[in-house]
Design a protein around this motif. Structure first.
Motif, PDB file in Angstrom:
ATOM      1  N   THR A   1       0.822  -1.202   0.000  1.00 46.52           N
ATOM      2  CA  THR A   1       0.000   0.000   0.000  1.00 46.52           C
ATOM      3  C   THR A   1       0.862   1.261   0.000  1.00 46.52           C
ATOM      4  O   THR A   1       0.572   2.207  -0.724  1.00 46.52           O
ATOM      5  CB  THR A   1      -0.948   0.016   1.216  1.00 46.52           C
ATOM      6  N   GLY A   2       1.927   1.259   0.770  1.00 46.79           N
ATOM      7  CA  GLY A   2       2.830   2.413   0.807  1.00 46.79           C
ATOM      8  C   GLY A   2       3.419   2.696  -0.555  1.00 46.79           C
ATOM      9  O   GLY A   2       3.504   3.855  -0.990  1.00 46.79           O
ATOM     10  N   TYR A   3       3.814   1.641  -1.253  1.00 50.67           N
ATOM     11  CA  TYR A   3       4.362   1.803  -2.590  1.00 50.67           C
ATOM     12  C   TYR A   3       3.311   2.396  -3.525  1.00 50.67           C
ATOM     13  O   TYR A   3       3.593   3.302  -4.305  1.00 50.67           O
ATOM     14  CB  TYR A   3       4.842   0.460  -3.135  1.00 50.67           C
ATOM     15  N   ILE A   4       2.097   1.877  -3.448  1.00 48.56           N
ATOM     16  CA  ILE A   4       1.012   2.338  -4.311  1.00 48.56           C
ATOM     17  C   ILE A   4       0.732   3.821  -4.054  1.00 48.56           C
ATOM     18  O   ILE A   4       0.613   4.610  -4.992  1.00 48.56           O
ATOM     19  CB  ILE A   4      -0.257   1.491  -4.101  1.00 48.56           C
ATOM     20  N   VAL A   5       0.645   4.210  -2.791  1.00 47.05           N
ATOM     21  CA  VAL A   5       0.366   5.609  -2.447  1.00 47.05           C
ATOM     22  C   VAL A   5       1.487   6.511  -2.943  1.00 47.05           C
ATOM     23  O   VAL A   5       1.239   7.551  -3.561  1.00 47.05           O
ATOM     24  CB  VAL A   5       0.152   5.775  -0.926  1.00 47.05           C
ATOM     25  N   ARG A   6       2.732   6.117  -2.712  1.00 48.76           N
ATOM     26  CA  ARG A   6       3.865   6.930  -3.184  1.00 48.76           C
ATOM     27  C   ARG A   6       3.827   7.089  -4.700  1.00 48.76           C
ATOM     28  O   ARG A   6       4.069   8.161  -5.233  1.00 48.76           O
ATOM     29  CB  ARG A   6       5.191   6.304  -2.755  1.00 48.76           C
ATOM     30  N   ASP A   7       3.510   5.990  -5.406  1.00 47.46           N
ATOM     31  CA  ASP A   7       3.456   6.024  -6.854  1.00 47.46           C
ATOM     32  C   ASP A   7       2.334   6.934  -7.339  1.00 47.46           C
ATOM     33  O   ASP A   7       2.521   7.726  -8.275  1.00 47.46           O
ATOM     34  CB  ASP A   7       3.274   4.604  -7.400  1.00 47.46           C
ATOM     35  N   LEU A   8       1.172   6.860  -6.709  1.00 44.81           N
ATOM     36  CA  LEU A   8       0.048   7.711  -7.099  1.00 44.81           C
ATOM     37  C   LEU A   8       0.359   9.191  -6.840  1.00 44.81           C
ATOM     38  O   LEU A   8       0.024  10.053  -7.656  1.00 44.81           O
ATOM     39  CB  LEU A   8      -1.223   7.304  -6.361  1.00 44.81           C
ATOM     40  N   VAL A   9       1.014   9.486  -5.720  1.00 42.89           N
ATOM     41  CA  VAL A   9       1.391  10.873  -5.413  1.00 42.89           C
ATOM     42  C   VAL A   9       2.383  11.377  -6.451  1.00 42.89           C
ATOM     43  O   VAL A   9       2.251  12.498  -6.965  1.00 42.89           O
ATOM     44  CB  VAL A   9       1.968  10.988  -3.986  1.00 42.89           C
TER      45      VAL A   9
ATOM     46  N   MET B   1       2.732  10.350  -9.530  1.00 42.59           N
ATOM     47  CA  MET B   1       2.014  10.543 -10.788  1.00 42.59           C
ATOM     48  C   MET B   1       1.219  11.848 -10.752  1.00 42.59           C
ATOM     49  O   MET B   1       1.211  12.607 -11.734  1.00 42.59           O
ATOM     50  CB  MET B   1       1.076   9.363 -11.042  1.00 42.59           C
ATOM     51  N   GLY B   2       0.569  12.136  -9.633  1.00 40.11           N
ATOM     52  CA  GLY B   2      -0.193  13.367  -9.491  1.00 40.11           C
ATOM     53  C   GLY B   2       0.691  14.596  -9.568  1.00 40.11           C
ATOM     54  O   GLY B   2       0.342  15.585 -10.219  1.00 40.11           O
ATOM     55  N   GLU B   3       1.840  14.532  -8.919  1.00 42.83           N
ATOM     56  CA  GLU B   3       2.780  15.654  -8.963  1.00 42.83           C
ATOM     57  C   GLU B   3       3.255  15.899 -10.388  1.00 42.83           C
ATOM     58  O   GLU B   3       3.339  17.048 -10.838  1.00 42.83           O
ATOM     59  CB  GLU B   3       3.978  15.382  -8.052  1.00 42.83           C
ATOM     60  N   GLU B   4       3.575  14.817 -11.100  1.00 38.30           N
ATOM     61  CA  GLU B   4       4.032  14.954 -12.486  1.00 38.30           C
ATOM     62  C   GLU B   4       2.943  15.551 -13.363  1.00 38.30           C
ATOM     63  O   GLU B   4       3.233  16.389 -14.224  1.00 38.30           O
ATOM     64  CB  GLU B   4       4.476  13.595 -13.034  1.00 38.30           C
TER      65      GLU B   4
END
Length: 59
Positions: free
Chosen positions: A39-47, A49-52
């Motif tokens: 879950t931590g990996y998924i959240v970091r990845d989504l954040v 992607m959002g920042e980009e």
């Protein structure tokens, strides 16, 4: 998982596809079997992607 009404209905399908990709990346056959450690990996990845997306939108 609760099934709240989404503001963007297409988001459910996109998120399910994303979960399948992450599960495959971790070598998990069933995305429901993703553990909390993933879950931590998924959240970091989504954040990330959002920042980009925000950066690219401003460019």
């Amino acid at each position: 998982m609760s099934r709240k009404k989404l503001v963007v209905p297409e988001a459910r399908q996109a998120f399910e596809k994303y979960k399948m990709e992450i599960a495959k990346e971790f070598g998990v056959d069933d995305p429901r079997a993703l553990a909390s450690r993933h879950t931590g990996y998924i959240v970091r990845d989504l954040v990330k992607m959002g920042e980009e997306q925000m950066i690219n939108k401003d460019s």
